[in-house]
Motif scaffolding. Structure first.
Motif, PDB file in Angstrom:
ATOM      1  N   GLN B  73      10.842  35.635 -25.166  1.00 11.66           N
ATOM      2  CA  GLN B  73      11.279  34.331 -24.560  1.00 11.66           C
ATOM      3  C   GLN B  73      11.101  34.604 -22.849  1.00 11.66           C
ATOM      4  OE1 GLN B  73      15.684  34.291 -23.088  1.00 11.66           O
ATOM      5  NE2 GLN B  73      16.089  32.974 -24.816  1.00 11.66           N
ATOM      6  N   SER B 136      25.746  20.084  -7.070  1.00 10.19           N
ATOM      7  CA  SER B 136      27.005  20.667  -7.615  1.00 10.19           C
ATOM      8  C   SER B 136      27.741  19.564  -8.358  1.00 10.19           C
ATOM      9  CB  SER B 136      27.518  21.304  -6.428  1.00 10.19           C
ATOM     10  OG  SER B 136      28.793  21.465  -6.946  1.00 10.19           O
ATOM     11  N   GLU B 137      28.068  20.130  -9.478  1.00  8.21           N
ATOM     12  CA  GLU B 137      28.852  19.193 -10.344  1.00  8.21           C
ATOM     13  C   GLU B 137      30.244  18.749  -9.502  1.00  8.21           C
ATOM     14  OE1 GLU B 137      28.918  20.602 -14.312  1.00  8.21           O
ATOM     15  OE2 GLU B 137      29.817  18.615 -15.021  1.00  8.21           O
ATOM     16  N   THR B 158      23.665  23.996 -14.347  1.00 11.73           N
ATOM     17  CA  THR B 158      24.299  24.928 -15.577  1.00 11.73           C
ATOM     18  C   THR B 158      23.624  24.315 -16.756  1.00 11.73           C
ATOM     19  OG1 THR B 158      26.170  23.635 -15.430  1.00 11.73           O
ATOM     20  CG2 THR B 158      26.139  25.909 -14.328  1.00 11.73           C
ATOM     21  N   TYR B 241      16.167  34.491  -9.034  1.00  8.07           N
ATOM     22  CA  TYR B 241      17.204  35.141  -8.718  1.00  8.07           C
ATOM     23  C   TYR B 241      18.277  34.718  -8.219  1.00  8.07           C
ATOM     24  CZ  TYR B 241      19.549  39.681  -8.754  1.00  8.07           C
ATOM     25  OH  TYR B 241      20.788  40.612  -8.924  1.00  8.07           O
ATOM     26  N   ILE B 242      18.169  33.761  -7.060  1.00  8.94           N
ATOM     27  CA  ILE B 242      19.099  33.343  -6.312  1.00  8.94           C
ATOM     28  C   ILE B 242      19.809  32.211  -7.294  1.00  8.94           C
ATOM     29  CG2 ILE B 242      19.647  31.928  -4.557  1.00  8.94           C
ATOM     30  CD1 ILE B 242      17.399  33.822  -2.872  1.00  8.94           C
ATOM     31  N   MET B 243      18.743  31.452  -8.306  1.00  8.22           N
ATOM     32  CA  MET B 243      19.389  30.179  -8.566  1.00  8.22           C
ATOM     33  C   MET B 243      20.187  30.230  -9.854  1.00  8.22           C
ATOM     34  SD  MET B 243      16.927  27.202  -7.498  1.00  8.22           S
ATOM     35  CE  MET B 243      16.753  26.578  -5.657  1.00  8.22           C
ATOM     36  N   TYR B 244      19.439  31.298 -10.566  1.00 10.04           N
ATOM     37  CA  TYR B 244      20.114  31.354 -12.061  1.00 10.04           C
ATOM     38  C   TYR B 244      21.310  31.708 -12.226  1.00 10.04           C
ATOM     39  CZ  TYR B 244      18.737  36.178 -13.067  1.00 10.04           C
ATOM     40  OH  TYR B 244      18.856  37.713 -13.230  1.00 10.04           O
ATOM     41  N   ASN B 245      21.867  31.239 -13.497  1.00 11.76           N
ATOM     42  CA  ASN B 245      23.387  31.571 -13.797  1.00 11.76           C
ATOM     43  C   ASN B 245      23.195  32.024 -15.521  1.00 11.76           C
ATOM     44  OD1 ASN B 245      24.035  29.237 -15.018  1.00 11.76           O
ATOM     45  ND2 ASN B 245      23.998  28.606 -13.058  1.00 11.76           N
ATOM     46  N   VAL B 246      24.339  32.421 -15.987  1.00 10.20           N
ATOM     47  CA  VAL B 246      24.594  32.828 -17.377  1.00 10.20           C
ATOM     48  C   VAL B 246      24.023  31.613 -18.322  1.00 10.20           C
ATOM     49  CG1 VAL B 246      26.782  32.764 -17.567  1.00 10.20           C
ATOM     50  CG2 VAL B 246      25.473  34.326 -19.166  1.00 10.20           C
ATOM     51  N   HIS B 247      24.440  30.595 -17.855  1.00 13.02           N
ATOM     52  CA  HIS B 247      24.256  29.331 -18.649  1.00 13.02           C
ATOM     53  C   HIS B 247      22.669  29.098 -18.976  1.00 13.02           C
ATOM     54  CE1 HIS B 247      28.326  27.778 -18.910  1.00 13.02           C
ATOM     55  NE2 HIS B 247      28.184  27.943 -17.676  1.00 13.02           N
ATOM     56  N   TYR B 249      19.922  31.487 -18.424  1.00 14.40           N
ATOM     57  CA  TYR B 249      18.900  32.249 -18.654  1.00 14.40           C
ATOM     58  C   TYR B 249      18.205  32.086 -19.799  1.00 14.40           C
ATOM     59  CZ  TYR B 249      21.855  36.236 -16.525  1.00 14.40           C
ATOM     60  OH  TYR B 249      22.058  37.283 -15.767  1.00 14.40           O
ATOM     61  N   PRO B 250      18.557  31.308 -21.019  1.00 13.30           N
ATOM     62  CA  PRO B 250      17.542  31.070 -22.091  1.00 13.30           C
ATOM     63  C   PRO B 250      16.120  30.155 -21.530  1.00 13.30           C
ATOM     64  CG  PRO B 250      19.569  30.643 -22.944  1.00 13.30           C
ATOM     65  CD  PRO B 250      19.835  30.929 -21.288  1.00 13.30           C
ATOM     66  N   ASP B 253      15.020  33.146 -17.315  1.00  5.74           N
ATOM     67  CA  ASP B 253      14.849  34.555 -17.491  1.00  5.74           C
ATOM     68  C   ASP B 253      13.265  34.808 -17.365  1.00  5.74           C
ATOM     69  OD1 ASP B 253      15.782  37.182 -16.920  1.00  5.74           O
ATOM     70  OD2 ASP B 253      16.287  37.434 -18.839  1.00  5.74           O
TER      71      ASP B 253
END
Lengths: 507, 302
Positions: B73, B136-137, B158, B241-247, B249-250, B253
């Motif tokens: 991935q 932003s939502e 997200t 690194y600054i922009m991503y979040n856990v939603h 990652y796929p 990353d």
């Protein structure tokens, strides 16, 4: 033979320096300093270097605390603070063979550096620091240990600071009571979203905001707590056994509850993307009425002024623990939680006069040593005074706002905070006394040969999918299977058992 | 041989001036390469680079990377994000340069150029703040507008469907003006008589763009493309690194973010070196093969 030669050379140098001193009338000669290093008993102040991370301290001539310390202990303190890349800088210093005499380490650094034989075992020296011996509890001593040895000292401090905060004026406007149970909580969130609490005629508010990171201030911490749990990914002890919260059968129940809240649309949809203080700003701007945060982010005078400026009627108040199927808890607290730790380099053994000075220094600034007030509140009579046995801060206290960085051995948190923040004393006590679920992550090492981050990422990613309904909760057991097989969760649990047995929390 | 010595002697002043540059590369670029040897060792700070024990087996740290469940991935993400940034990121710079070149009002031209390359100096933290303010939502301008007019919000930051678009888009916004500078320099080097001749033959502006300007900067475009291919495994650590979040990652990353998280957590310098070596090898291969292909069209770098 070699030693004898050094002595002879030293004596010779000393002699020349004396002669030189005579002939040149006292002008400092380079040979003189060399002789001083080699000699056994230096007369001038002892040089001690400290290296910690933090935003920085003033230069020595403007640092009243440093000046007082030097005066009181006859030392020449070099206090260096790295505001960024502390770990790399420390690595360079240590690898280069010139470690600072006192430096800060986190848990990983403590383990790695002690494994490599770079840290001094402080066990034999504790007796030389009576204040440390007296004030540190056995648990606090334990937090400084690695592999059973006292390779570091905890920087004392930290207590439970987080709680659920709610907009009191919104509750009043909608005729609601502060939530006491999980069901109340849901009702409040729905009302804050649907019933236009800000009265602007638009449906532009949410119930809950916060941060989505899997840390103790995770926005859904109070929900998990009401189920008697910490958030996923934490180690608890129940009936003398290690329990991993993700595997607990109550966790999918809590997630189901959270998924329902998210589906109802009462939660800030960007919860997972909120970084820094974004969620706090959203709360202050009136976009949400409930947030789970530390008192420092909502009750400090400057923040209160911030939100009053946006809306003079706004009023944020802390809410106690929610009651749910798992009891009444407000959050969770890590028994291994450590603000920071300080360590001394192994090489200090070879410099007894510096080592002795370092021990004297650490002892001096530890409660009940005289230096504790100095590093906490500055110079007596200038930054604080004692009235009827109580410490009262003077306006000049602002000069030493950096002081928390020089509290190498920390402080007694409750009394310190209440002295520094008299306006917030009530809230500080309120949050510190909330009932919490105990977890032990800070005491547990990672098993060797695993990629911890891969496991964490998978775990968090899937849990977020369950929360947001992107994966059906019926697949929770498959999720656990993958966690066990692909990500080697049993190894982590074995290691946890080993660590907690060594620390005496289980048999 | 004798000829070479003779020519060196003849231009000795020039060769002398070359020396500091060579020394710089030897000291700061080539010598540190020996440090890469820790990719094959179990690096330990105390023992240093040479005395640290050799990894057993030698490919241990490479295997660590390869065996990660996320290997496929993150590799795919790295390639895709880089590729998107090259494919979508190069034309805007070229187009912008040609547009600016066509502007006849000198002061207006300077002004546009300055304004367009300013974003290059903004840090990703600031750009993320701006992206957040727009997309932003909960409170982004775009989503407020969408909510008012089509009663539906889009989770730009997200959602896995949108995130790469945002990454590439913000990168283009940041770098288009800056990359236009080099194309502008190339455009300025085109012989003006070509344009005059074309005008005499009755060519319009678009014709001249197509037949003179574009071919004139073709070699620069190919050069930059080859250089970018060398960095194909650097998909932009700071930004992601600054922009991503856990939603997301796929889809976001990449190798660097993975190494950062894994390496930081376990102080594993050898792993970092191994991955760095792997990235450099792939980059080298791509540069060499891209140059081969470009040479066939007579445009190679060397």
């Amino acid at each position: 033979m070699k030693k004898g030669m050094i002595k002879t050379v030293a004596a010779g140098l000393m002699l020349t320096s004396i002669l030189a001193g005579c002939s040149s009338g006292g002008a400092p000669q380079p040979t003189a300093t060399k002789a001083g290093d080699a000699g056994a008993a230096p007369k001038g102040p002892v040089k001690v270097s400290v290296f910690v991370s933090g935003p920085g301290v003033p230069s020595p001539d403007k640092d009243p605390i440093l000046q007082e310390l030097n005066k009181a202990l006859n030392m020449d303190l070099e206090f260096n603070v790295a505001s960024s890349d502390y770990a790399q800088q420390l690595n360079v210093k240590v690898a280069g063979g010139t470690p600072p005499d006192i430096f800060e380490v986190n848990k990983t650094q403590l383990e790695e550096l002690s494994k490599q034989g770079l840290l001094l075992d402080l066990g034999p020296y504790i007796d030389k620091m009576p204040n440390v011996k007296k004030t540190y509890t056995p648990e606090e001593m334990n937090k400084g240990k690695a592999g059973g040895k006292q390779y570091s000292l905890l920087k004392r401090g930290l207590q439970q600071q987080n709680s659920l905060w709610i907009r009191k004026d919104w509750l009043d406007k909608l005729g609601l009571q502060p939530p006491k149970t999980l069901d109340d909580f849901k009702k409040v969130l729905i009302a804050f979203t649907e019933n236009d609490p800000d009265g602007n005629g638009k449906k532009d508010t949410y119930g809950l905001t916060g941060v989505g990171d899997f840390t103790p201030i995770h926005a859904f911490t109070p929900v998990y707590a009401a189920f008697g749990l910490p958030i996923p990914g934490n180690y608890m002890v129940e009936n003398g056994k290690v329990v991993y919260s993700t595997l607990d059968p109550r966790t999918p129940q809590a997630i189901a509850y959270i998924a329902e809240l998210i589906k109802l649309g009462v939660v800030d949809p960007e919860l997972m993307a909120n970084k820094g203080l974004k969620d706090q700003q959203k709360a202050f701007q009136g976009m949400a009425g409930v947030i789970y945060r530390a008192w420092g982010e909502l009750a400090k005078d400057n923040y209160v002024a911030d939100y009053k400026k946006i809306n003079p009627n706004a009023e944020w108040v802390p809410v106690g623990a929610l009651t749910g199927p798992g009891g009444t808890f407000s959050g969770f607290y890590d028994q291994g939680n450590a603000w920071s730790r300080i360590a001394l380099p192994k090489s200090l053994e070879k410099k007894p006069e510096v080592l002795n000075k370092v021990l004297e220094y650490l002892n001096y600034i530890t409660e009940p040593g005289e230096g504790q007030n100095l590093v906490n509140y500055g110079v007596k009579g200038k930054h604080y005074e004692i009235v009827n046995g109580e410490i009262k801060l003077l306006p000049a206290i602002n000069e030493i706002a950096y002081s928390y960085q020089v509290q190498l051995t920390g402080r007694t948190e409750g009394s310190y905070l209440k002295t520094k923040f008299p306006n917030q004393a009530k809230v500080i006590d309120f949050t510190a006394n909330l009932p919490v679920v105990k977890v032990y992550n800070g005491l547990i090492s990672n098993p060797p040969g695993v990629v911890v981050d891969d496991k964490n990422r998978f775990e968090q990613e899937e849990i977020v999918k369950f929360m947001y309904g992107k994966r059906p909760l019926a697949e929770y057991s498959q999720f656990i299977d993958t966690l066990n097989k692909t990500y080697q969760l049993p190894l982590y649990l074995q290691e946890a058992e080993k660590s907690l047995k060594a620390a005496g929390y289980i048999q | 041989m004798a000829k070479a010595i003779k020519s060196i002697r003849r231009y000795q002043a020039l060769y002398l001036m070359l020396l500091p540059g060579l020394a710089y590369y030897a000291v700061y670029r080539y010598a540190p390469m020996w440090g890469s040897v820790i990719a094959f060792k179990d690096f330990n700070i105390v023992d240093g680079i040479w005395s640290s024990p050799w990894a057993n087996p030698w490919y241990k740290h490479f295997a660590y990377f390869y065996n990660s469940p996320y290997f496929g991935q993150i590799l795919a993400n790295t390639f895709l994000i880089s590729l998107y940034k090259i494919v979508w990121g190069m034309p805007p710079g070229i187009i912008l340069a040609m547009l600016i070149y066509e502007v006849r009002h000198a002061r207006f031209k300077k002004w546009i150029q300055t304004v367009s390359y300013l974003p290059h100096f903004l840090s990703w933290v600031i750009i993320y703040g701006m992206v957040f303010a727009f997309l932003s939502e909960t409170n982004g301008i775009v989503n407020r507008w969408l909510k008012d007019y089509i009663f539906h919000t889009v989770p730009f930051l997200t959602s896995t469907d949108w995130f790469r678009t945002i990454l590439v888009g913000s990168e283009i916004w940041q770098s288009a003006g800056w990359s236009a500078i080099i194309y502008l320099a190339a455009l300025a080097g085109i012989d003006p008589t070509l344009y005059e001749a074309a005008r005499c033959d009755g060519a319009g502006r678009l014709r001249m763009l197509w037949h003179i300007s574009l071919p004139g900067i073709r070699s620069v475009i190919v050069l930059l493309l080859i250089l970018k291919l060398g960095h194909i495994l650097d998909a932009g650590f700071d930004q992601i690194y600054i922009m991503y979040n856990v939603h997301v990652y796929p889809v976001s990353d990449i190798i660097d973010t993975w190494v950062f998280r894994v390496g930081l957590e376990q102080l594993n310098f050898s792993l970092g070196a191994a991955v760095g070596l792997f990235k450099s090898l792939i980059g080298l291969l791509l540069v060499v093969s891209a140059n081969r292909i470009a040479r066939r069209w007579g445009e190679g770098v060397w």
